[in-house]
Design a protein around this motif. Structure first.
Motif: not given
Length: 261
Positions: A17-20, A23-26, A59-60
């Protein structure tokens, strides 16, 4: 599928999930494996080896922390679980500052959060915790969190609707060409609870790690390989009141090797 397999899948899912979320989220993530060896534990067999997987990220809209212990008992089996067992916690927090895109800073408070924790392991020990959390600006500390939880037990065992205070911290001390890192947490359950199943007593678990950055000292890379010890003080371990007939006040330390990846 047995519970241990499910929890390993949860750990794998966190990584995936962290890999997914890249970008802007993680915003950042860190994973580690720790080996511990210690003696003089209470309630469970006295000699223990533990291998721990940890994951932390921001995360975000908040942050997450997860750990899973695999505990091996040396020389004597535990009467309830046998020669080894497991225990873990998953702690997601939602940041009101991030969600509303506003700075919620006042005094020493840097952010206000809604904190959750799910505790799980072998046997009847599942609990769900929820309450307010705060990120604090404490001079000298890398970070300092203060979470207030109300505990809710799964099933009918005592320990329901009691309050727990959990500070979490990290402090770095430069030493020569490297650093000593002191980090850890304290779980302070401030209430007793009694029902037909028995009594759960107020307890305090203080669990810091003192680690030397060996990787930095050896020019292998900073903040990757640590050696040191973990101190473990637990008054009324598991909420069991200490007595002459059955000691539950734990005061011990374990040798530690920790690798971040």
């Amino acid at each position: 599928m047995n519970p241990m397999s499910k929890n390993l899948l949860l750990a794998t899912g966190l990584l995936a999930g962290s890999q997914a979320m890249a970008g802007d989220l993680l915003q950042w993530q860190n994973n580690s494996l720790t080996y511990l060896y210690g003696k003089n534990f209470q309630v469970n067999p006295q000699i223990q080896q533990t291998v721990t997987f940890e994951h932390a990220d921001a995360w975000k809209y908040g942050d997450n922390f997860f750990f899973l212990d695999r505990i091996f008992y040396n020389g004597k089996e535990d009467g309830n679980v046998g020669p080894d067992t497991y225990y873990g916690e998953f702690t997601p927090r939602l940041s009101f500052g991030k969600i509303f895109d506003q700075k919620l800073e006042f005094g020493p408070i840097k952010d206000v959060l809604l904190a959750f924790t799910y505790e799980f392991g072998e046997g009847d020990n599942e609990s769900y915790l929820v309450g307010p959390g705060f990120d604090l600006a404490v001079p000298g500390f890398d970070y300092f969190q203060l979470n207030f939880y109300q505990r809710h037990t799964e099933g009918s065992r005592p320990g329901d609707n009691v309050w727990q205070i959990t500070p979490v911290w990290s402090y770095t001390i430069p030493v020569g060409g490297s650093d000593i890192l002191i980090d850890g947490y304290m779980d302070w359950v401030v209430d007793n609870d009694r029902n037909a199943k028995g009594t759960y007593h107020a307890n305090l678990h203080f669990n810091p790690q003192v680690k030397y950055d060996l990787g930095k000292a050896m020019n292998w890379g900073a903040k990757q390989l640590y050696v040191g010890f973990e101190y473990d003080y637990w008054k009324n371990k598991y909420g069991i009141q200490d007595s002459r007939g059955f000691e539950t006040n734990q005061d011990t330390a374990s040798l530690l090797i920790k690798y971040h990846f």
